[in-house]
Structure formats: structure tokens, C-alpha cells
Design an enzyme around this catalytic site. Structure first.
Site, mmCIF file in Angstrom:
data_model
loop_
_atom_site.group_PDB
_atom_site.id
_atom_site.type_symbol
_atom_site.label_atom_id
_atom_site.label_comp_id
_atom_site.label_asym_id
_atom_site.label_seq_id
_atom_site.Cartn_x
_atom_site.Cartn_y
_atom_site.Cartn_z
ATOM 1 N N GLN A 325 76.394 90.878 70.814
ATOM 2 C CA GLN A 325 75.075 90.272 70.713
ATOM 3 C C GLN A 325 75.085 89.032 69.825
ATOM 4 O OE1 GLN A 325 73.354 94.617 70.149
ATOM 5 N NE2 GLN A 325 71.641 93.191 70.270
ATOM 6 N N ARG A 470 67.603 99.844 68.996
ATOM 7 C CA ARG A 470 66.306 99.403 69.506
ATOM 8 C C ARG A 470 65.136 99.957 68.697
ATOM 9 N NH1 ARG A 470 65.264 99.542 76.002
ATOM 10 N NH2 ARG A 470 63.682 97.905 76.115
ATOM 11 N N GLU A 812 61.288 95.699 72.075
ATOM 12 C CA GLU A 812 61.224 96.872 71.196
ATOM 13 C C GLU A 812 59.829 97.450 70.975
ATOM 14 O OE1 GLU A 812 65.017 96.130 68.269
ATOM 15 O OE2 GLU A 812 63.344 94.730 68.127
#
Length: 868
Positions: A325, A470, A812
Site C-alpha cells: 500500500q 480496515r 472504512e
């Protein structure tokens, strides 16, 4: 049991005799059921079978389940063999009939603004055809460079111990093994043995001591993948006992006062958030209740496990392809590890097969280890972890313990609240302080509590480091708050939705959050009222009550929960380059975000096409690489898509200004591009989002949402079915309706795993992850999707100073809505307990597995009768 039934009539007397005989045949139940916390030590019953008693359901449940399953079959036999349907009381019939689950269905309601087209339209993800056909290439699918070696890590087997020696003799005798890389090889390169989020937080390889099972000790390099993995198991690490015992779990950490200590990198985080005067407020409350509640860890369970390719290129350059990421962060760590300038390390990530926070920092040990191996040997090295190794070494969502004290009045108003939160960080910091900060600053959720104090402590334990997942910290914090509201409603015997509405933030914009953010544009009431209408809550609540009266062994619950999620964009830095090909006007776009399944490439393409007025067919998104755009923040926190799109709009605006003199009513796009190029115009433009500061102390804006869930519980087994879930979500002006609805639905389903099925279990003796694999770990599957699943986006604006075309984040914020299903299941438990003559508040941790739910219902053999 069989003897008690042979030749007997199927009646109540035979049932009682059979149950008594079966109970006598079962092993004696020597302990009482207690709600489990996966990281707390548990006494192991001596009679529990090997090899993994930690993964066995408690004997109390197995004992009860044997009786209840027999009871179900007995009822089914009566229903089958009796001439009259009246032979079995109506309230018992649902227990005699196997549950038939219908195929899931649902509706998605939204509307588009044609003025923003193709933005705000439900455009299919650009990569969808490639992904659904299996043609999409991930890092693990890339062809190996020439002369490429394969690697696999050697892992510690002790939770806390001193390394006396590392014996590689047996491993090196295996044909194909090239070298075993250790910390000494990093020293030989002049590099730094560090892959943590800040210097000194986490070593690439343990040197003098190990701090948990699963820590990297070495890396075996071989000519093929299987040889490397097999040889890694042959490396012998000799240990000596530590001076103090391992700390395993939050309880141990509190007892031994093992906490992560503040340092120069943690000064920005405040461990206390408060307003009002809690200590004085207790005396003004009608009731004061205290207690504690736990949430378990949760594995990321992405489809693509951690993997990396470290290629040695000409001129001493390292090219790193990694499922990450944050390619820039990987570049930084690799450069330090191999003692190179960052310009000599190029890192890219084509796309990632799922991440959820697990590829922010937990890919660093493998990426840096392979880079060290490649630099040491002068050849390319690649590695991919097996599912078991990935789950054993990459950590999970943090487990938490919350100790609460609630002061409230007879009308349901909460006057005072303190919550002290302890997080199991594992053996390093990672991002523990950051997510505790998020937990504390969003734990208030949708409620104004005038006297409020929360504290947070990160516990240092000897288990693998836990990390972001998350909605990091927030989903547990919101659960703690919703649990508080549940306690108040249950204690006062008031409707749960009434207590929530009583404590909602006001619509007047005069109130602030505990950390000082003004709530100047709050859509909570609009979302809430729309949800109650859409879900037909009042009518369905009455139907649930009627269902519960008509059924003894199947119960339903229905529940509403809200969510307020803060988004801060000030820490994002993103860049986008728009390149136009002069010969045909087609457009190649590079950006610093990483496609992790959230549809960021599609949204960027839509934004550029919107600004330039061209069709999507002209656009191609190129691969992420630090060689093209070297500086960016990580992809995560729900704000990346918006901030990258913001940068893309700026790049497109710059390009449009360049082309404007060559565009008229007669010329088409390709002609204008050709004319501009012929005039010497640079057909490349860059846009940059620089993380500008917002106007609020913490968050630039809030996302409001709410969910109504109805759950059906099999009282005899503890199994649940989510009958229906309705979500109303304030997405502002969605950048892509189809993608964003998918994000809402995906987050909700993933949260059902957090609330019901996903328990991360560690060995009570070593801290080793016991649920490392698909056999012992249970993420949600297709049958966990609500039978009816409806999502509605309401029409709103995002008035925040920092916003992108009026959109709001979506990755999220929906995660917290799974709490509606948890508390709906809890309502079903209360209904079952009422039939059993039980009352009062029921304590349930997450996940509430079938074990927890069935045992909480208070089922006893005496209740298993033929009386309706």
C-alpha cells in the site's frame, strides 16, 4: 440412550429418559462457560483432546450441543411419524424443521448528477474484465527476472528467548540452497537492520534475542520456491531461556506493567481525550454502572499473500515489485537496509490483491529481507508467503480491553462516561499509537456526552506485531460506545433506538466532539429518519415480537445503529501525471495511489475525462512506480481516492489551460492535441495534493451512516442468519456510485466477520497464532451475506473546505454498521432468555460465535421438553 428409546412411544416421558441417558453417557462437565477472549490465558481441561485444545469449542457447549441436536432430531421424528400435525406444539415446530436459506437479494438506490459525468456515474471498474477473467496480473503473477532465486523466512519458535546460535548446516546440505541470509549480511552491506515504522522499532532479522513466535531470524535463498521453504525448516536456532517470562495477552501486560513507552516519535498522540468534569458528574447521575468488554483480533485474509520481487538491475539499482500500500515507504526501508541512496531503489506496485491495512507495514520484513539477499548475492530474489506463514507472521487487528464506567439518568441521558482502553500491540509499536488515537477521537460516535474521558494504553506483548486493519481502532471504539448504549437501554428497559435518539448530537451545529471538532454540517438525523422509513422499522419490530412469541427455539432481533466517521486529509500527499499522446490524443495517467480493489484507477480516469471532456476509452492508467512519481503518502485511511482524484483534477486543469488556445467548435480533441504539439506545447501536466491543513482540530469532515439489521438465531445451536440489512449512507456526491456501493457492501460483510466469526486464537503457552489457515479461521462466506441487503445513498453536499467534487470517503466508514447485526443477535438472545425465565444484561465480547450465543441463551436440559 438407544436402550432408553427402543420399543417406547415418542412422548415426553421417553424424551426425558433419553436425555437423561445421553447426559449420563457424556463426559462430566467440570467447568462453567465463560465468554472467551482469544488473547487471554485459559485453563486447559486435562481431558481435552490433542492436538489443538485452544481451537476446540468448550466442553460445556459440546455437552449442551449433543443434547440439543438430539432434541431437534426427536422433535423431527415426532413431526414425521405422527398422524396429526398437532402432535407437536406450534412453538416447537421450527426446531424440528431444517432451516432453508433463500438466495440473497437486494436493492441499491442512488442518483447521478449528469453535470459531473462521467464522475458520479456508476461506471464499471476499468479492470473488472481482467479480474473476472483471471487475466489481471498481480505481483505474484509477474514473470521472474533471469537468474532469479527464491527465498523463504526462518521463523522464531520461542516467544521470548536469547539466540545462542544459528545452525545452517542441514539447510545448506540441501541441493539448490544457495545461502542463508542473517543480520550479519546487513552489517556486511553497511545497512541498518530495521524495517519498523520508525528507527529501532523492528529488526529485519532478530540478532541477539527473539521477542515472539514468528519473528524473522534468517532467510533461506534457493533455486526454487519449494526448496527454499523446505530448507527454512531445517535451520536450527538454539535458544536459552530469558530472564523474565513472556507476556501473553492484555491481562498479562497489565499485571506485569508491560506497556509501550512514549518516545520522540509518539509525541503527537494524546493518550487522554476528555471534556467536562467526569469526577464531579457521578454524583448527579441516577445510576452508575461499571464493567469491561473485549474485542478480538481479526486477520486481513487478503487473497494475495505477502510477496516481493527484488531485481538487481544495471548500475547497482534495485527494482522492487511488491504487493504494498506504500511503494515509497518500501523504497525508503530498502534503501536504508542495503545502504543505498533512494535514487538507486525503484519500487512499484501494479495492483494489490486485497490489503485492508495489512500491506502498509507488515510487508516490510519480507521486502527488506529479499532486498538484502539480492544485494548480497548480486542476483534477483523473489518470495511469497504461504497462507499459514502469512497469517502467522503478519499480525492482525489489535485485540482490545475496555473498562467502562457509565453514569446515566432515568430518561436514558448519559451524563458521564469514562472508558480506559488497552490494546495488545504485540512486540513493536507499528501503528498502535495512531490507531489508538483514531479509536479515542471517534469513540463518541453519534452521541453527545457532556462529561467524558477516555484513556488509551498500548500493551507490549510477546506475540507477533498487530497492525492496521480496515477502520483501525474505530470499529472497536464504536462497539464499546454502542455497548454502553445497550447497557443503558437494558438497565432502564427502554427501547434501544429511543436511548440512542436521546443522546444524539444536536442538529444546531453548536456542539463539538470531545477533541474539539465542530459539527457544523450534521446529516445524522436525516440519515436516521430515512433508515427508519426505508427499513419499515416500526412494523418489522412488531413482526419480530410476534415471531418470538410464536417460536420457542428460533428467535429474532432487530436493531438500529448509527455511525459518524471522521476524515482527515491533511496528512495525504499525492501526485498525478497526465500525459497525452500527440498522434491520437489518447491519455496515459500515472498516479501515486495503489489499486487495492477500491477502484481508485477508475475514479482517476473519470475525473480526468470529466475535466478534459473526453471519453473513458481514451484513458489508460499506468503502473504505480517511484521512478515516475517518487513522493507520496500511503494508500489507506479512506482518503486516498479523493486526494489522488483531487491531484488528477489539478493536472487536468493545467492541461486544459495549455490546450484551450487550440480548441474551437470546429476542431475535435485529436486535432487540438496535434495542433498544440506542433506549436511546441508540453503535453504532460502534473497535479499535486500537498496535504494542506484543514480548519478543524482533527477531522476535515464526517461521514454519517446508519444500518438496520434483523437477525434470526437458532437458540439450540447458536447459529445465526442475517435476515435483512438496510444501510443509508451519506456519500456526498459519490465519485462512482457502483464502486462506492460495492465498498459499503464489502465493508459491512467484512465487519460481520469481526462481530461473529473471526476469532484470532493464540497459544496460551507460546503466543503462537493457532488460527493460521483456512481450516481454523472463519472469514465470512456467501452464506453470511444478508438474505436481503439494501443500500441507499442520500443526496447531500460535502461543504468541507477540503473536498473533491463534493464527495465523501467510503472505504472504512461503513465498517461500524455491522454492530447493528451484533446487537440484533443480542436482542434475540434476550428473547430466548425471557422464555427461560432469565433476565438482566448479557455480557458478550466480539466475536459472538455460535458458542457464545447459544450459551448466553441459558439453554438447559430441563427446558428440552414437549411443552410449547
Amino acid at each position: 440412550t438407544a436402550k432408553a428409546m427402543i420399543g417406547q412411544t415418542l412422548n415426553g416421558d421417553t424424551l426425558r429418559a433419553a436425555l437423561a441417558a445421553l447426559k449420563a453417557e457424556l463426559p462430566a462437565d467440570q467447568f462453567e462457560y465463560k465468554s472467551r477472549s482469544s488473547l487471554q490465558k485459559k485453563k486447559k481441561p486435562s481431558a481435552d483432546p490433542a492436538p489443538s485444545p485452544a481451537l476446540e469449542a468448550p466442553r460445556a457447549y459440546r455437552h449442551s450441543l449433543a443434547l440439543t441436536l438430539f432434541y431437534k432430531s426427536y422433535l423431527a421424528a415426532i413431526a414425521h411419524f405422527s398422524a396429526s400435525s398437532a402432535a407437536l406444539p406450534a412453538r416447537l415446530r421450527s426446531a424440528a424443521t431444517p432451516y432453508k436459506r433463500p438466495v440473497s437479494k437486494g436493492k441499491q438506490a442512488f442518483s447521478s448528477d449528469s453535470a459531473l459525468a462521467p464522475v458520479n456515474e456508476p461506471v464499471m471498474k476499468l479492470s473488472a474484465p481482467l479480474q473476472t477473467s483471471g487475466e489481471a496480473k498481480y505481483t505474484c503473477d509477474l514473470t521472474s527476472p533471469s537468474r532469479c532465486m527464491h527465498a523463504y523466512p526462518v521463523l522464531s519458535t520461542q516467544p521470548r528467548a536469547t539466540i545462542d546460535s544459528i545452525d545452517v548446516t542441514k539447510a545448506m546440505q540441501v541441493t539448490g540452497v544457495v545461502k542463508v541470509i542473517t543480520a550479519k549480511d546487513i552489517q556486511n552491506l553497511g545497512g541498518s537492520n530495521n524495517c519498523g515504522v520508525f528507527p529501532g522499532d523492528e529488526p529485519i532479522f532478530a540478532e541477539k534475542e527473539v521477542e515472539c513466535v514468528g519473528q524473522y531470524v534468517a532467510l533461506v535463498v534457493a533455486t526454487d520456491e519449494k526448496t527454499a521453504e523446505d530448507a527454512a525448516k531445517l535451520v536450527v536456532v538454539n535458544y536459552s531461556a530469558p530472564s523474565s517470562p513472556a507476556v501473553l495477552g492484555i491481562d498479562d501486560a497489565i499485571k506485569q506493567k508491560s506497556f509501550l513507552q512514549p518516545n520522540e516519535y509518539s509525541k503527537q498522540f494524546n493518550p487522554v481525550v476528555e471534556r467536562g468534569d467526569v469526577d464531579k458528574a457521578w454524583s448527579t447521575c441516577d445510576y452508575v454502572v461499571s464493567g469491561d468488554v473485549n474485542t478480538s483480533g481479526q486477520c486481513h485474509f487478503y487473497m494475495e499473500t505477502q510477496n516481493v520481487i527484488a531485481e538487481v538491475d544495471e548500475g547497482g539499482r534495485l527494482d522492487i515489485q511488491v504487493a504494498s500500500q506504500g511503494p515509497m515507504a518500501v523504497r525508503k526501508q530498502v534503501a536504508v537496509a542495503v545502504n543505498k541512496g533512494s535514487h538507486k531503489v525503484v519500487c512499484g506496485s501494479r495492483r494489490v490483491g486485497g490489503a485492508f491495512g495489512g500491506k502498509l507495514a507488515r510487508n516490510m520484513p519480507l521486502a527488506t529481507a529479499c532486498a538484502v539477499a539480492a544485494e548480497t548475492l548480486g542476483v534477483s530474489v523473489r518470495a511469497q508467503l504461504s497462507r499459514q506463514t502469512d497469517m502467522s507472521t503478519c499480525g492482525s487487528r489489535h485485540p482490545y480491553l475496555a473498562r467502562y464506567k457509565i453514569g446515566f439518568n432515568k430518561d436514558g441521558h448519559i451524563i458521564a462516561l469514562t472508558i480506559d482502553v488497552f490494546a495488545d500491540a504485540g512486540y513493536t509499536f507499528d501503528d498502535s499509537l495512531g490507531l489508538l488515537d483514531m479509536l479515542q477521537t471517534m469513540m463518541d460516535n453519534a452521541y453527545f456526552i457532556p462529561n467524558y474521558r477516555t484513556t488509551s494504553t498500548a500493551c507490549k506483548t510477546n506475540v507477533i506485531t498487530n497492525t492496521d486493519m480496515r477502520s483501525p481502532g474505530v470499529c472497536s471504539g464504536v462497539f464499546f460506545m454502542e455497548n454502553v448504549l445497550d447497557i443503558v437501554a437494558t438497565s432502564l428497559n427502554l427501547p434501544a433506538q429511543t436511548v440512542r435518539e436521546t443522546n444524539f448530537y444536536a442538529q444546531d451545529g453548536k456542539q463539538t466532539t470531545p477533541c474539539g471538532d465542530p459539527l457544523t454540517y450534521i446529516t445524522l438525523q436525516h440519515v436516521w429518519s430515512t433508515l427508519k422509513d426505508n427499513s419499515q422499522f416500526v412494523a418489522r419490530k412488531a413482526a419480530v415480537e410476534a415471531f418470538n412469541k410464536a417460536n420457542r427455539w428460533r428467535k429474532r432481533g432487530i436493531y438500529l445503529t448509527p455511525s459518524k466517521y471522521g476524515i482527515s486529509q491533511r496528512f495525504y500527499t499525492q501526485a498525478v501525471t497526465v500525459n497525452i499522446c500527440s498522434e491520437d490524443g489518447s491519455i496515459a495517467i500515472a498516479h501515486t495511489g495503489v489499486e487495492i480493489g477500491q477502484g481508485i484507477n477508475t475514479k482517476v480516469a473519470q475525473a480526468v475525462c470529466y475535466k478534459l471532456g473526453v471519453p473513458l476509452s481514451l484513458v489508460e492508467i499506468t503502473h504505480n512506480s517511484t521512478a515516475i512519481l517518487p513522493n507520496a503518502s500511503l494508500t489507506g485511511g479512506s482518503g486516498t481516492s479523493e486526494t489522488v482524484v483531487n491531484a488528477a483534477l489539478r493536472a487536468a486543469e493545467d492541461m486544459l489551460a495549455k490546450l484551450q488556445p487550440y480548441m474551437d467548435a470546429k476542431s475535435n480533441w485529436a486535432d487540438a492535441v496535434a495542433a498544440a504539439y506542433g506549436a511546441g506545447v508540453n503535453l504532460s501536466s502534473q497535479g499535486y495534493f500537498g496535504g494542506c491543513q484543514g480548519v478543524n482540530p482533527m477531522y476535515d469532515y464526517f461521514v454519517y451512516a446508519a444500518c438496520c439489521s434483523e437477525v434470526e438465531l437458532d437458540v439450540l445451536t447458536g447459529e445465526i442468519q442475517v435476515v435483512r440489512s438496510d444501510i443509508v449512507y451519506d456519500c456526498g456526491k459519490s465519485l462512482n456510485q457502483a464502486v462506492d456501493v460495492g465498498q459499503v457492501e464489502g465493508a459491512f460483510i467484512q465487519s460481520l466477520g469481526f462481530y461473529f466469526t473471526e476469532a484470532v486464537v493464540h497459544s496460551e503457552d507460546t503466543g503462537k497464532v493457532m488460527t493460521a489457515g483456512t481450516w481454523d479461521y472463519r472469514p465470512p462466506t456467501a452464506m453470511d451475506i444478508p438474505q436481503e441487503f439494501n443500500v441507499t445513498f442520500i443526496k447531500t453536499e460535502n461543504p468541507a473546505k477540503i473536498n473533491t467534487l463534493g464527495s465523501k470517503a467510503v472505504g472504512e466508514p461503513p465498517y461500524q454498521l455491522g454492530a447493528s447485526a451484533f446487537f440484533a443477535a443480542k436482542q434475540a438472545v434476550y428473547a430466548a432468555r425471557a422464555d427461560a425465565g432469565l433476565s438482566g444484561y448479557v455480557h458478550l465480547n466480539t466475536p459472538a460465535t455460535p458458542v457464545d450465543l447459544q450459551q448466553a441463551c441459558g439453554v438447559s436440559p430441563e427446558q428440552l421438553t414437549l411443552s410449547g
